[in-house]
Design a protein around this motif. Structure first.
Motif, mmCIF file in Angstrom:
data_model
loop_
_atom_site.group_PDB
_atom_site.id
_atom_site.type_symbol
_atom_site.label_atom_id
_atom_site.label_comp_id
_atom_site.label_asym_id
_atom_site.label_seq_id
_atom_site.Cartn_x
_atom_site.Cartn_y
_atom_site.Cartn_z
ATOM 1 N N CYS A 1 0.846 -1.192 0.000
ATOM 2 C CA CYS A 1 0.000 0.000 0.000
ATOM 3 C C CYS A 1 0.882 1.243 0.000
ATOM 4 O O CYS A 1 2.014 1.216 0.477
ATOM 5 C CB CYS A 1 -0.909 0.027 1.235
ATOM 6 S SG CYS A 1 -0.013 0.270 2.792
ATOM 7 N N PRO A 2 0.360 2.352 -0.545
ATOM 8 C CA PRO A 2 1.074 3.629 -0.390
ATOM 9 C C PRO A 2 0.841 4.142 1.020
ATOM 10 O O PRO A 2 -0.302 4.152 1.497
ATOM 11 C CB PRO A 2 0.417 4.533 -1.439
ATOM 12 C CG PRO A 2 -0.963 3.966 -1.606
ATOM 13 C CD PRO A 2 -0.858 2.495 -1.360
ATOM 14 N N PRO A 3 1.877 4.562 1.733
ATOM 15 C CA PRO A 3 1.681 5.003 3.111
ATOM 16 C C PRO A 3 1.135 6.419 3.190
ATOM 17 O O PRO A 3 1.317 7.221 2.267
ATOM 18 C CB PRO A 3 3.088 4.935 3.691
ATOM 19 C CG PRO A 3 3.968 5.247 2.521
ATOM 20 C CD PRO A 3 3.289 4.642 1.327
ATOM 21 N N LYS A 4 0.509 6.717 4.303
ATOM 22 C CA LYS A 4 0.145 8.093 4.617
ATOM 23 C C LYS A 4 1.219 8.640 5.539
ATOM 24 O O LYS A 4 1.458 8.095 6.617
ATOM 25 C CB LYS A 4 -1.228 8.143 5.304
ATOM 26 C CG LYS A 4 -1.638 9.547 5.711
ATOM 27 C CD LYS A 4 -2.981 9.539 6.440
ATOM 28 C CE LYS A 4 -3.371 10.937 6.886
ATOM 29 N NZ LYS A 4 -4.658 10.943 7.644
ATOM 30 N N LEU A 5 1.908 9.701 5.122
ATOM 31 C CA LEU A 5 2.975 10.302 5.930
ATOM 32 C C LEU A 5 2.410 11.450 6.755
ATOM 33 O O LEU A 5 1.665 12.285 6.230
ATOM 34 C CB LEU A 5 4.106 10.817 5.033
ATOM 35 C CG LEU A 5 5.239 9.825 4.714
ATOM 36 C CD1 LEU A 5 4.725 8.665 3.886
ATOM 37 C CD2 LEU A 5 6.368 10.533 3.985
ATOM 38 N N LEU B 1 10.956 3.023 6.481
ATOM 39 C CA LEU B 1 11.943 3.513 5.522
ATOM 40 C C LEU B 1 11.506 3.272 4.077
ATOM 41 O O LEU B 1 11.669 4.146 3.220
ATOM 42 C CB LEU B 1 13.297 2.862 5.783
ATOM 43 C CG LEU B 1 14.004 3.337 7.059
ATOM 44 C CD1 LEU B 1 15.294 2.565 7.286
ATOM 45 C CD2 LEU B 1 14.297 4.829 6.989
ATOM 46 N N LEU B 2 10.953 2.109 3.792
ATOM 47 C CA LEU B 2 10.466 1.863 2.430
ATOM 48 C C LEU B 2 9.374 2.856 2.057
ATOM 49 O O LEU B 2 9.296 3.324 0.910
ATOM 50 C CB LEU B 2 9.938 0.427 2.305
ATOM 51 C CG LEU B 2 10.978 -0.686 2.318
ATOM 52 C CD1 LEU B 2 10.296 -2.043 2.278
ATOM 53 C CD2 LEU B 2 11.953 -0.552 1.165
ATOM 54 N N GLY B 3 8.525 3.207 3.029
ATOM 55 C CA GLY B 3 7.472 4.171 2.760
ATOM 56 C C GLY B 3 8.007 5.538 2.411
ATOM 57 O O GLY B 3 7.408 6.275 1.615
#
Length: 542
Positions: free
Chosen positions: A317-321, A374-376
């Protein structure tokens, strides 16, 4: 093997021999959705040349090693070209604070996964740069160029003299012996400069191949609109044309038919060293114009490799930062254990203290969280069903080894690392500290006391993900730490279910496991009794 299968195999090999493009396409299709198999040769060269510009956003070497990123990088690195591997390495070592750029990267992964025709066009365009030696292009464009050949003026003068003598022999019947002597001198000069000159000429030729590949990719911008870096390559055509124009004579001389005559012209008047000197001098002035094309070509390849690896890994999934101390990972998995047990955690302004026996999964769990954070922030994805992560750096201290060369014990090496943690700047999201078995190299009483003080301090500056065998810490860190544990399950095949459980560890499964493994009763019974007594004493003291 049946005759039909033999005939089909032979026919397929015949077609491959007649059509190398067909074989290349089949190989590309076989590679898709598989983990990487490159050896990473010179993969960090590009990063080393440009890291100073991003020093504050770079993942430090210790964290990179402790979180097993060399293995993770090798798994993701299914790049076709060394340039792709080098750009991928730089991406994975550099935090990207641009949320929009990260979301865009993830969207491109999805687009390439669903559009096989577009990605295969891109892959075929990259094939001319797949040689291992292309890894040296990064150093040739971004590193220090070799110094000029010595005695260049004398070399030019001697070459002109060779031309004059050769003309005199042909036009005015000068003695042939003079030119033969000069030809032998030319051979000696070629032998002296040949190795270096050939290597540098080869790199200039590879730069010309880079230009051709970049032009081929730029031509696909309309066919692959989702891959936005192709438009960047199209915009860089003018810079590439200037470099190609500067190297046009070298490119002409290196054509297969022309190159045979060049050998004799080298003997006659040192043609190639002269062209090499001139081409290298021009390239030194213009090489910065290839920097953007290098990175954009590598970006195309790195993006393809990541999209392929995500097909292999499964759910992401794409993360929410967020600019807050909030870490919420749902069904998170470690990239080296894509089929492993998924675990979830939510830390909102809190840290995590994880207990459990060896091999139960606690260290893998905190690594999984640190890696996904870190990958996010680097590649724009998390191996999870949903993820909210702080925009923060990650620092790790896991399994520090005794350094004989440095003369440092495990304890002193860890002391230095924890000092750097305590000195780390704190922001709105703080930092994330991944710590395995804090101060395990000292005695129990002092270890617990120092660990408590350090964890309390770090917990005020960021999010701490810590493991420990010291159950005494469970009741002493207050509300700023959430307690979790992994436990043995003697009824489960393999004795561990690797499932995270909330709360402190209270079971005596470690001792029960010893019983299952055949330890004698005269050991098990008193061990259970001692554990109960110690737990009761600790409760009364608390």
């Amino acid at each position: 093997m049946s005759p039909t299968v033999v005939i089909a195999t032979l026919y397929s090999r015949l077609q491959d021999g007649l059509s190398p493009a067909r074989k290349a396409l089949r190989d590309l299709r076989l590679r898709w959705g598989k983990p990487g198999d490159r050896d990473g040769w010179l993969a960090r060269d590009f990063f080393d040349h440009v890291a100073d510009a991003d020093a504050s956003a770079c993942i430090d070497d210790k964290t990179w090693t402790d979180l097993e990123f060399p293995k993770i990088f090798a798994s993701i690195d299914a790049c076709i070209t060394p340039l792709g591997s080098q750009v991928l390495y730089r991406w994975m070592r550099t935090l990207n604070r641009d949320t929009g750029a990260l979301a865009s990267r993830h969207a491109v992964y999805r687009a390439l996964q669903s559009d096989a025709a577009a990605r295969e066009k891109l892959e075929r365009a990259l094939l001319p740069l797949r040689n291992d030696d292309d890894a040296r292009i990064a150093n040739f464009i971004f590193g220090a160029l070799p110094p000029p050949l010595p005695q260049r003026a004398l070399l030019v003068a001697w070459s002109l003299a060779s031309i004059v003598v050769l003309a005199g022999v042909i036009a005015w019947s000068w003695p042939m012996a003079i030119w033969i002597v000069m030809a032998f001198v030319n051979v000696a000069i070629l032998a002296r400069v040949c190795g270096r000159a050939l290597a540098e000429v080869e790199m200039l030729k590879r730069c010309l191949v880079l230009i051709d590949v970049a032009n081929a990719l730029a031509a696909l911008a309309g066919a692959c609109p989702s891959v936005r870096c192709l438009a960047g390559l199209r915009d860089e055509r003018g810079n590439r044309a200037a470099v190609r124009n500067a190297l046009r004579l070298l490119a002409f001389l290196k054509r297969p038919v022309i190159s045979y005559g060049v050998v004799w012209l080298n003997f006659a008047f040192l043609l190639e060293p002269l062209v090499h000197m001139r081409a290298l001098a021009k390239f030194a002035r213009l090489r910065s114009r290839l920097a953007a094309s290098f990175e954009l070509v590598g970006e195309v390849d790195a993006t393809l490799a990541i999209a392929s690896w995500l097909d292999y890994a499964g759910r992401d999934c794409p993360p929410k930062l967020v600019d807050a101390a909030l870490l919420d990972i749902r069904d998170g998995r470690h990239p080296l254990l894509v089929d492993g047990v998924a675990n979830s955690v939510r830390l909102d302004g809190q840290s995590a203290l994880v207990t459990g026996s060896n091999m139960a999964g606690k260290t893998t769990f905190i690594k999984m969280l640190g890696v996904n954070v870190l990958l996010g922030q680097t590649l724009g994805f998390c191996l999870a069903s949903a993820a909210t992560i702080p925009r923060a750096c990650v620092m790790a201290s896991i399994q520090a080894a005794h350094s004989i060369a440095a003369g440092k014990s495990h304890y002193f090496s860890e002391v230095e690392t924890i000092q750097s943690f305590l000195a780390a700047p704190s922001g709105t999201g703080g930092a994330i500290f991944v710590i395995d078995e804090l101060f395990s190299g000292t005695n129990t009483v002092e270890r617990v006391a120092i660990a408590r003080a350090v964890l309390e301090t770090l917990g005020r500056n960021g999010v701490v993900l810590a493991t420990t065998h010291d159950v005494e810490l469970q009741g002493s860190l207050g509300d700023c730490y959430r307690l979790f544990h992994f436990q043995e399950s003697p009824e489960v095949d393999g004795y561990f279910d690797y499932t995270l459980r909330a709360g402190p560890a209270t079971e005596r499964n470690a001792i029960r496991l010893l019983r299952e493994l055949g330890f004698p009763g005269e050991v098990i019974a008193p061990a259970m009794r001692y554990a109960a007594q110690d737990a009761e004493a600790a409760a009364q003291t608390g």
